[in-house]
Design an enzyme around this catalytic site. Structure first.
Site, PDB file in Angstrom:
ATOM      1  N   TYR A  81       0.825  -1.202   0.000  1.00  0.00           N
ATOM      2  CA  TYR A  81       0.000   0.000   0.000  1.00  0.00           C
ATOM      3  C   TYR A  81       0.858   1.250   0.000  1.00  0.00           C
ATOM      4  O   TYR A  81       2.073   1.185   0.175  1.00  0.00           O
ATOM      5  CB  TYR A  81      -0.957  -0.004   1.207  1.00  0.00           C
ATOM      6  N   LYS A 111       6.568  -1.953   1.720  1.00  0.00           N
ATOM      7  CA  LYS A 111       5.415  -1.335   2.407  1.00  0.00           C
ATOM      8  C   LYS A 111       4.221  -2.274   2.281  1.00  0.00           C
ATOM      9  O   LYS A 111       3.328  -2.087   1.457  1.00  0.00           O
ATOM     10  CB  LYS A 111       5.122   0.056   1.832  1.00  0.00           C
ATOM     11  N   GLU A 124      12.658   2.098  13.768  1.00  0.00           N
ATOM     12  CA  GLU A 124      11.777   3.159  13.257  1.00  0.00           C
ATOM     13  C   GLU A 124      10.490   3.153  14.070  1.00  0.00           C
ATOM     14  O   GLU A 124      10.312   2.324  14.958  1.00  0.00           O
ATOM     15  CB  GLU A 124      11.472   2.951  11.773  1.00  0.00           C
ATOM     16  N   LEU A 147      11.447   1.215   6.614  1.00  0.00           N
ATOM     17  CA  LEU A 147      10.831   1.685   5.372  1.00  0.00           C
ATOM     18  C   LEU A 147      11.546   2.958   4.943  1.00  0.00           C
ATOM     19  O   LEU A 147      11.832   3.829   5.775  1.00  0.00           O
ATOM     20  CB  LEU A 147       9.342   1.980   5.610  1.00  0.00           C
TER      21      LEU A 147
HETATM   22  N1  PLP Z   1       8.028   3.543   8.603  1.00  0.00           N
HETATM   23  C1  PLP Z   1       6.888   2.841   8.660  1.00  0.00           C
HETATM   24  C2  PLP Z   1       6.895   1.493   9.312  1.00  0.00           C
HETATM   25  C3  PLP Z   1       5.708   3.368   8.117  1.00  0.00           C
HETATM   26  O1  PLP Z   1       4.568   2.663   8.181  1.00  0.00           O
HETATM   27  C4  PLP Z   1       5.732   4.664   7.538  1.00  0.00           C
HETATM   28  C5  PLP Z   1       4.515   5.244   6.982  1.00  0.00           C
HETATM   29  O2  PLP Z   1       3.455   4.689   6.998  1.00  0.00           O
HETATM   30  C6  PLP Z   1       6.938   5.361   7.515  1.00  0.00           C
HETATM   31  C7  PLP Z   1       8.073   4.774   8.041  1.00  0.00           C
HETATM   32  C8  PLP Z   1       7.024   6.734   6.887  1.00  0.00           C
HETATM   33  O3  PLP Z   1       6.901   6.642   5.485  1.00  0.00           O
HETATM   34  P1  PLP Z   1       6.375   7.875   4.661  1.00  0.00           P
HETATM   35  O4  PLP Z   1       7.283   9.011   4.989  1.00  0.00           O
HETATM   36  O5  PLP Z   1       6.502   7.469   3.240  1.00  0.00           O
HETATM   37  O6  PLP Z   1       4.968   8.119   5.083  1.00  0.00           O
END
Ligand code: PLP
Length: 291
Positions: free
Chosen positions: A33, A153, A186, A211
């Site tokens: 997603y 993701k 994270e 991520l």
């Molecule tokens: N890390 C995780 C586990 C996430 O689920 C998300 C966002 O949903 C992020 C980092 C941040 O990603 P983004 O900056 O693309 O929203």
């Protein structure tokens, strides 16, 4: 106004929208997603989101279900039909449904099985966001018990749901996952950052354990422009607790100050000045889409 959901080529009222009981996203979390920020009715940083979606799909052996341009049209149309001004747009892609003849089946469905593509969008309250930015959030640390491919993701988010629930029970607004060496990987739905005593910005390097956040990537561009020093390395919970500032980044929270980690105040316990400045200038660099 009824919400409108895009499902496999059709825009449907929410109550009529659904996916099958044999959908692999539902049965196995066999899905990926994206979530993009919407500001002024426009999607922020669509291109990196669509690129990341393509990568997540490739990593699980799927093709992108339509061209990036067509995906962009679906995203924009969903935003438009739901009259989203400030909010989020979500895109979910699963490997489709298991064949009815087989029922629940681990093995991939036959070639030619269409993926399931769903797009939803919703407004968020400006007051709620501004309140969070103004107050910052507390964080609770939790052992990282996720799988080894957090760079994908995937919608397989049970560990994140449980961690967030645990954090919430403690009055914290986010959970930070911690690896076996006591280092922060994270957030449950965000990337984790600290500002060290020398004013350097520290965040974990992008590997398979985190991520590669779109907001993380944009913030790195901001740091370059502002000539601020970035150090990509893992940091411990103790180091974060004694950092000058801490914050999280995500497409929806942008730069959200962390004011407490496991009950210990960060700095003077209020949102840090650098975090606030970075949030204020973030959108000078992020790419604003068309309507
Ligand atoms: N890390 C995780 C586990 C996430 O689920 C998300 C966002 O949903 C992020 C980092 C941040 O990603 P983004 O900056 O693309 O929203």
């Amino acid at each position: 106004m009824s919400r409108i959901v895009y499902v496999n080529g059709r825009y449907l009222p929410h109550a009529e929208a659904g996916v099958g009981v044999l959908d692999r996203g539902f049965l196995f979390g066999d899905a990926v997603y994206e979530v993009c920020e919407v500001r002024g009715g426009r999607i922020i940083d669509e291109a990196p989101h669509v690129t990341r979606l393509g990568r997540s799909l490739a990593e699980i052996g799927m093709e992108i279900p339509m061209t990036p341009a067509a995906l962009g049209r679906v995203l924009r149309e969903t935003v438009r039909r739901n009259r989203v001004d400030l909010g989020m747009v979500f895109l979910q892609v699963s490997r489709g449904e298991c064949a009815r003849s087989k029922g629940r089946d681990f093995y991939f469905p036959e070639e030619g099985t269409p993926p399931t593509l769903v797009c939803t969008a919703r407004n968020v309250s400006r007051t709620t966001i501004e309140k969070r930015w103004g107050a910052g959030i507390a964080v609770k640390t939790i052992p990282d018990n996720r799988w080894g491919r957090c760079d994908i993701k995937t919608s397989m988010l049970l560990a994140a749901c449980l961690a967030k629930e645990e954090a919430k029970a403690d009055g914290a607004g986010e959970a930070w996952f911690v690896d076996a060496e006591g280092k922060v990987t994270e957030g449950a739905s965000s990337n984790a950052w600290i500002v060290d005593k020398e004013g350097r910005l520290v965040t974990r390097p992008a590997g398979r354990d985190i991520l590669r956040g779109t907001a993380r990537m944009r913030l790195i561009d901001v740091l370059k422009r502002e000539k601020l020093e970035l150090v990509e390395r893992a940091f411990t919970v103790e180091e974060a607790q004694s950092a000058r500032e801490a914050f999280v980044t995500s497409a929806t929270a942008i730069v959200l100050p962390v004011v407490k980690i496991d009950g210990r105040p960060i700095g003077n316990g209020a949102p840090g000045a650098l975090s606030e400045r970075l949030r204020a200038i973030f959108h000078e660099i992020a790419v604003v889409g068309e309507r």
